[in-house]
Motif scaffolding. Structure first.
Motif, PDB file in Angstrom:
ATOM      1  N   LYS A  77       2.126  42.955  27.093  1.00 46.35           N
ATOM      2  CA  LYS A  77       1.204  43.876  27.754  1.00 46.35           C
ATOM      3  C   LYS A  77       0.328  43.108  28.737  1.00 46.35           C
ATOM      4  N   GLY A  78       0.198  43.649  29.941  1.00 52.87           N
ATOM      5  CA  GLY A  78      -0.590  43.007  30.981  1.00 52.87           C
ATOM      6  C   GLY A  78       0.221  42.171  31.939  1.00 52.87           C
ATOM      7  N   ASP A  79       1.502  41.891  31.598  1.00 45.37           N
ATOM      8  CA  ASP A  79       2.357  41.150  32.521  1.00 45.37           C
ATOM      9  C   ASP A  79       2.751  42.019  33.708  1.00 45.37           C
ATOM     10  N   ALA A  80       2.837  41.396  34.862  1.00 40.63           N
ATOM     11  CA  ALA A  80       3.456  42.048  36.015  1.00 40.63           C
ATOM     12  C   ALA A  80       4.934  41.712  35.976  1.00 40.63           C
ATOM     13  N   ILE A  81       5.765  42.737  35.894  1.00 41.91           N
ATOM     14  CA  ILE A  81       7.200  42.502  35.815  1.00 41.91           C
ATOM     15  C   ILE A  81       7.898  43.132  37.018  1.00 41.91           C
ATOM     16  N   GLN A  82       9.048  42.560  37.327  1.00 42.86           N
ATOM     17  CA  GLN A  82       9.878  43.075  38.414  1.00 42.86           C
ATOM     18  C   GLN A  82      11.237  43.427  37.819  1.00 42.86           C
ATOM     19  N   VAL A  83      11.706  44.635  38.136  1.00 44.11           N
ATOM     20  CA  VAL A  83      12.941  45.126  37.522  1.00 44.11           C
ATOM     21  C   VAL A  83      13.806  45.832  38.554  1.00 44.11           C
ATOM     22  N   ASN A  84      15.092  45.952  38.225  1.00 48.16           N
ATOM     23  CA  ASN A  84      15.975  46.930  38.837  1.00 48.16           C
ATOM     24  C   ASN A  84      16.319  47.963  37.774  1.00 48.16           C
ATOM     25  N   TYR A  85      16.535  49.190  38.179  1.00 50.10           N
ATOM     26  CA  TYR A  85      16.769  50.243  37.185  1.00 50.10           C
ATOM     27  C   TYR A  85      17.648  51.346  37.746  1.00 50.10           C
ATOM     28  N   LEU A  86      18.239  52.084  36.804  1.00 51.80           N
ATOM     29  CA  LEU A  86      18.918  53.342  37.103  1.00 51.80           C
ATOM     30  C   LEU A  86      18.456  54.346  36.062  1.00 51.80           C
ATOM     31  N   PRO A 105      13.663  45.727  44.321  1.00 58.74           N
ATOM     32  CA  PRO A 105      13.232  45.836  42.925  1.00 58.74           C
ATOM     33  C   PRO A 105      11.895  46.558  42.807  1.00 58.74           C
ATOM     34  N   PHE A 106      11.621  47.036  41.608  1.00 60.74           N
ATOM     35  CA  PHE A 106      10.424  47.810  41.303  1.00 60.74           C
ATOM     36  C   PHE A 106       9.445  46.918  40.548  1.00 60.74           C
ATOM     37  N   ASP A 107       8.183  46.915  40.956  1.00 60.13           N
ATOM     38  CA  ASP A 107       7.158  46.082  40.339  1.00 60.13           C
ATOM     39  C   ASP A 107       6.183  46.954  39.567  1.00 60.13           C
ATOM     40  N   VAL A 108       5.842  46.520  38.358  1.00 65.35           N
ATOM     41  CA  VAL A 108       4.944  47.306  37.525  1.00 65.35           C
ATOM     42  C   VAL A 108       4.215  46.362  36.577  1.00 65.35           C
ATOM     43  N   GLY A 113      -0.552  51.785  32.521  1.00 61.82           N
ATOM     44  CA  GLY A 113      -0.491  53.203  32.806  1.00 61.82           C
ATOM     45  C   GLY A 113       0.066  53.541  34.171  1.00 61.82           C
ATOM     46  N   GLN A 114       0.783  52.608  34.774  1.00 63.35           N
ATOM     47  CA  GLN A 114       1.353  52.844  36.097  1.00 63.35           C
ATOM     48  C   GLN A 114       2.666  53.605  36.022  1.00 63.35           C
ATOM     49  N   VAL A 115       3.266  53.624  34.833  1.00 61.88           N
ATOM     50  CA  VAL A 115       4.565  54.255  34.654  1.00 61.88           C
ATOM     51  C   VAL A 115       4.515  55.137  33.410  1.00 61.88           C
TER      52      VAL A 115
END
Length: 315
Positions: A77-86, A105-108, A113-115
């Motif tokens: 929790k609190g990490d900024a992660i970068q992902v690809n998704y479907l 890629p998507f950053d969150v 609570g951003q997603v």
């Protein structure tokens, strides 16, 4: 208080409303794997997957299958992660959205609570480099309202997510305090305790050109125009003195992610680019580099905007 993100950044899929996805045709197979639709093509990390349509009743609770486990650090929790998704609905064989086609890629930030909640919960505790499949019940997704037109009310969602990287977010800017000698510019606090800095706007005419000054100069890499940055900020209008706050991430207890290629406020983007990660920056954007002669959600037209902004990380 007006939310800055809604004014500055092109809305992202999981923040509010789902965008229409590609027209990729899914497999006709209705096969399942560990209670979730099987990946019918592109199963390896980094490949764009296709998913079968869900069979039977969808899971009532969050369900996570680790398709392949990476060797990187565990996300928290609190990490900024970068992902690809479907993403695909349980009762569909076609995705409603995916980042693979966009090549972006998507950053969150996890837990901010951003997603939707299913993402925050399903991606926490996974290793970087992993591919996971997540089944998300409505109450952890878009609920009874759905997200028309792509996601129906009470939809169970299925995502395949590749976790590309994770960055631990510090609580504050840290570094060398820089003298603030110009009495005609706002004075920004230099606390590093993770609380909002004070911002005192002087009783003077605002500058007519962009100001971007270090308050605390960090030691990280310089930000480029193509980066996504994780920030904390206080945002004010210059008038009336001593300034009127219209947004603050500190008030919400959440950092914000700014994908700079999508940042539409020129003064803010130009003020961030070139500054070092780990810094606190005073940015003063004149109307010509802010919202100009337009009134935006209660921000008066021809407003000069003031930002005290910590650049905590870049993706």
């Amino acid at each position: 208080m007006r939310r800055l993100a809604g004014l500055l950044v092109v809305p992202l899929l999981l923040l509010s409303t789902a965008a229409c996805g590609s027209d990729d045709k899914g497999s006709d197979s209705a096969s399942m794997k560990n209670g979730l639709p099987a990946i019918t093509a592109g199963e390896k990390f980094g490949e764009k997957p296709t998913l079968a349509k869900g069979e039977g009743d969808p899971p009532k609770d969050l369900k996570v299958n680790v398709i392949s486990e990476g060797k990187g650090p565990v996300t928290k929790k609190g990490d900024a992660i970068q992902v690809n998704y479907l993403g695909q609905a349980w009762d569909s064989d076609k995705p409603f959205d995916n980042s693979f086609d966009r090549g972006q890629p998507f950053d969150v930030t996890l837990g901010a609570g951003q997603v939707i909640k299913g993402w925050d919960q399903g991606l926490e505790g996974q290793k970087v480099g992993s591919r996971v499949e997540i089944g998300i019940p409505p109450e952890l997704g878009y609920g009874a309202q759905g997200s028309p037109p792509s996601i129906k009310p009470n939809a169970t969602l299925v995502f395949v997510v590749d976790i590309l990287k994770a960055t631990t977010i510090p609580k504050s800017a840290t570094g060398t305090v820089v003298a603030q000698d110009d009495k005609d510019l706002p004075k920004v606090g230099t606390n590093t305790d993770g609380k909002a800095p004070t911002v005192v706007v002087p009783k003077a005419d605002p500058p007519t050109k962009l100001v971007s000054n270090y308050v605390i100069e960090g030691k990280g890499a310089a930000v480029t125009a193509n980066d996504t940055v994780v920030v904390n900020y206080v945002a004010l209008t210059w008038a009336p003195p001593p300034g009127k706050k219209f947004d603050s991430t500190y008030d919400l207890g959440k950092t914000a992610n700014f994908p700079l290629p999508q940042l539409t406020l020129k003064g803010l983007k130009d003020g961030i680019v070139g500054k070092k990660v780990g810094s606190r920056v005073l940015i003063v954007a004149p109307p010509s580099m802010a919202f100009g002669a337009e009134e935006k959600q209660g921000i008066p037209k021809n407003s000069t905007l003031v930002f005290a902004l910590d650049i905590l990380a870049k993706m």
